[in-house]
Write a protein that holds these residues in place. Structure first.
Motif, short mmCIF file in Angstrom:
data_model
loop_
_atom_site.label_atom_id
_atom_site.label_comp_id
_atom_site.label_asym_id
_atom_site.label_seq_id
_atom_site.Cartn_x
_atom_site.Cartn_y
_atom_site.Cartn_z
N GLN A 151 28.30 -7.57 -29.57
CA GLN A 151 28.82 -8.60 -28.68
C GLN A 151 30.34 -8.69 -28.82
OE1 GLN A 151 26.37 -12.35 -28.08
NE2 GLN A 151 25.56 -11.70 -30.06
N VAL A 152 31.01 -7.59 -28.52
CA VAL A 152 32.47 -7.53 -28.56
C VAL A 152 32.99 -7.50 -27.13
CG1 VAL A 152 34.48 -6.22 -29.31
CG2 VAL A 152 32.47 -6.37 -30.79
N TYR A 153 33.93 -8.39 -26.83
CA TYR A 153 34.48 -8.51 -25.49
C TYR A 153 36.00 -8.43 -25.55
CZ TYR A 153 29.85 -10.59 -24.95
OH TYR A 153 28.50 -10.83 -24.99
N VAL A 154 36.61 -8.00 -24.46
CA VAL A 154 38.07 -8.00 -24.35
C VAL A 154 38.46 -8.67 -23.05
CG1 VAL A 154 38.48 -5.95 -25.76
CG2 VAL A 154 38.08 -5.68 -23.31
N ALA A 155 39.60 -9.35 -23.09
CA ALA A 155 40.14 -10.00 -21.90
C ALA A 155 41.66 -9.99 -22.02
CB ALA A 155 39.62 -11.42 -21.75
N GLY A 156 42.35 -10.22 -20.93
CA GLY A 156 43.80 -10.26 -20.99
C GLY A 156 44.42 -10.69 -19.69
N PHE A 157 45.72 -10.98 -19.77
CA PHE A 157 46.49 -11.41 -18.61
C PHE A 157 47.60 -10.42 -18.32
CE2 PHE A 157 50.23 -13.67 -16.90
CZ PHE A 157 49.70 -14.07 -15.67
N SER A 158 47.76 -10.03 -17.05
CA SER A 158 48.84 -9.16 -16.58
C SER A 158 48.80 -7.83 -17.33
CB SER A 158 50.17 -9.89 -16.75
OG SER A 158 51.22 -9.23 -16.11
N ASN A 159 49.86 -7.46 -18.04
CA ASN A 159 49.87 -6.24 -18.83
C ASN A 159 48.74 -6.25 -19.86
OD1 ASN A 159 51.64 -5.22 -21.69
ND2 ASN A 159 51.04 -3.75 -20.13
N GLY A 160 48.42 -7.44 -20.38
CA GLY A 160 47.29 -7.57 -21.29
C GLY A 160 45.96 -7.39 -20.58
N GLY A 161 45.90 -7.78 -19.29
CA GLY A 161 44.70 -7.51 -18.51
C GLY A 161 44.50 -6.03 -18.30
N SER A 162 45.59 -5.32 -18.04
CA SER A 162 45.51 -3.86 -17.91
C SER A 162 45.09 -3.22 -19.22
CB SER A 162 46.85 -3.30 -17.44
OG SER A 162 47.15 -3.71 -16.13
N MET A 163 45.53 -3.80 -20.36
CA MET A 163 45.12 -3.28 -21.66
C MET A 163 43.63 -3.49 -21.86
SD MET A 163 46.17 -1.72 -24.35
CE MET A 163 44.94 -1.11 -25.50
N ALA A 164 43.11 -4.65 -21.45
CA ALA A 164 41.67 -4.89 -21.55
C ALA A 164 40.90 -3.89 -20.71
CB ALA A 164 41.35 -6.33 -21.12
N LEU A 165 41.41 -3.59 -19.52
CA LEU A 165 40.76 -2.61 -18.66
C LEU A 165 40.82 -1.21 -19.27
CD1 LEU A 165 41.87 -3.74 -15.08
CD2 LEU A 165 39.73 -4.24 -16.27
N ARG A 166 41.93 -0.89 -19.93
CA ARG A 166 42.00 0.42 -20.59
C ARG A 166 40.95 0.54 -21.68
NH1 ARG A 166 46.99 3.77 -23.62
NH2 ARG A 166 45.68 5.63 -23.94
N MET A 167 40.79 -0.51 -22.47
CA MET A 167 39.76 -0.46 -23.51
C MET A 167 38.38 -0.28 -22.90
SD MET A 167 41.18 -0.48 -26.46
CE MET A 167 39.61 -0.54 -27.32
N ALA A 168 38.10 -1.00 -21.82
CA ALA A 168 36.80 -0.88 -21.16
C ALA A 168 36.62 0.51 -20.57
CB ALA A 168 36.67 -1.93 -20.07
N ALA A 169 37.70 1.10 -20.06
CA ALA A 169 37.62 2.42 -19.45
C ALA A 169 37.40 3.51 -20.48
CB ALA A 169 38.89 2.70 -18.64
N GLU A 170 38.12 3.43 -21.61
CA GLU A 170 38.10 4.51 -22.58
C GLU A 170 37.10 4.30 -23.71
OE1 GLU A 170 42.07 5.24 -23.96
OE2 GLU A 170 42.78 5.86 -21.97
N ARG A 171 36.68 3.08 -23.94
CA ARG A 171 35.74 2.78 -25.03
C ARG A 171 34.60 1.89 -24.52
NH1 ARG A 171 38.89 6.06 -26.44
NH2 ARG A 171 40.00 6.22 -28.45
N PRO A 172 33.90 2.30 -23.46
CA PRO A 172 32.84 1.43 -22.91
C PRO A 172 31.71 1.15 -23.90
CG PRO A 172 32.71 3.63 -21.95
CD PRO A 172 34.01 3.56 -22.71
N ALA A 173 31.38 2.11 -24.76
CA ALA A 173 30.28 1.90 -25.70
C ALA A 173 30.64 0.90 -26.79
CB ALA A 173 29.88 3.23 -26.34
N LEU A 174 31.93 0.62 -26.96
CA LEU A 174 32.38 -0.33 -27.98
C LEU A 174 32.23 -1.77 -27.51
CD1 LEU A 174 33.84 -0.51 -30.79
CD2 LEU A 174 36.00 -0.49 -29.53
#
Length: 326
Positions: A151-174
């Motif tokens: 149950q690990v989640y990421v979220a972010g705003f603006s550049n941090g939102g893009s960072m959250a999306l990068r984590m989801a894109a590159e580490r979906p199993a995490l």
């Protein structure tokens, strides 16, 4: 070969700046697991790839009974030019998340920003550094704070939102889910491509003057650090839908925003925790480059803050139940 992350278990060690807002000071010893005597908020640090990385950690209240089991974990990335305390004040994520029994970590970006794209720059010669830092931080909190690795989640705003999306894109199993407010997937030479199924929510202001809803394929030059080109908010969400084997989306109007939902494919790899998951895009009316529902006034030129939607509760509700919105 990527350098291996070297992690020192320093969670619970206060930094020189001390705890924010007169929160209880962290002890000088390592915190192992959430306990009744553990400070609810600490400034902590972690050594990764030779850098000392800092973060704010919020713990949920100690359980009344002896059910101190694994806790969901949210990693929240601040925007460019901001810091962890600013995001905490803007979103109040720590209040809403800890009330739900979640650990919340607000990491600090190097140079007040994140390497949300894959292109190396003078300021960020190692574009994968923040991905490794986030992985190390999650591993560390699983070990020391009993964060639940499922149950690990990421979220972010603006550049941090893009960072959250990068984590989801590159580490979906995490991850069990990701959310971005006013952040899009990088494109061009910095492009990030989703690689597997994961529930994702993108919240975006229809009138964003800083990084438009339609994307920013040719950003203006910046003398301090290059601004990443990004695809549109809809294309960002659709890329995650495609990676998750989703079918055609359904869009409906809700009070103050439009919600587009892609249902992840039933045969998508990723395990039971993704069963029935979705990718969602919420386009908020009369909203700028802002966090909907925030009580903190945005910087000049960022546009209005919508009160039709509370992005904090909406995102946390999505993490709890990533199925179709009601």
């Amino acid at each position: 070969m990527l350098a291996l992350a070297v992690v020192l278990p320093l969670a619970g060690c206060a930094t020189d700046s001390g705890p924010p807002d007169a929160a209880p000071s962290a002890s000088g010893s390592s915190a192992v697991g959430g306990t009744a005597t553990a400070a609810p908020e600490v400034r902590a640090q972690l050594r990764v790839d030779g850098d000392i990385r800092r973060y704010l950690l919020h713990r949920p209240p100690a359980p009344a009974a002896d059910g101190d089991g694994p806790k969901p974990l949210l990693i929240a990335f601040h925007g460019r030019g901001a810091d962890a305390a600013e995001l905490r004040a803007k979103t109040r994520l720590e209040r809403a998340a800890t009330a739900r029994g979640m650990l919340v970590a607000f990491p600090e970006g190097l140079g007040h920003g994140w390497g949300a794209g894959v292109q190396a720059t003078k300021q960020r010669p190692d574009p994968a550094l923040d991905v490794r830092f986030t992985e190390a931080l999650i591993e560390h909190l699983v070990r020391t704070e009993r964060a639940d690795p499922d149950q690990v989640y990421v979220a972010g705003f603006s550049n941090g939102g893009s960072m959250a999306l990068r984590m989801a894109a590159e580490r979906p199993a995490l991850l069990a889910g990701a959310a971005s407010v006013s952040g899009q997937l990088p494109t061009g030479s910095a492009a990030v491509e989703p690689s597997g199924p994961v529930p994702v929510m993108v919240v975006y202001g229809a009138d964003d003057p800083v990084r438009p809803l339609a994307g920013l394929p040719s950003p203006p030059p910046d003398p301090e650090e290059p601004i990443l080109p990004t695809r549109s908010a809809r294309d960002s969400a659709a890329a995650f839908a495609a990676a998750g084997g989703a079918g055609e989306p359904v869009t409906r109007e809700e009070k103050g925003y439009d919600r587009t939902v892609w249902r992840l494919g039933k045969d998508a790899h990723g395990g039971d925790r993704r069963s029935g998951g979705t990718v969602q895009l919420l386009v908020v009316d009369d909203a700028g480059h802002t966090w909907p529902g925030s009580t903190v006034p945005p910087p000049e030129g960022f546009g209005p803050v919508s009160k039709a939607l509370d992005a904090t509760d909406t995102i946390l509700d999505f993490f709890t139940d990533p199925g179709p919105g009601h």
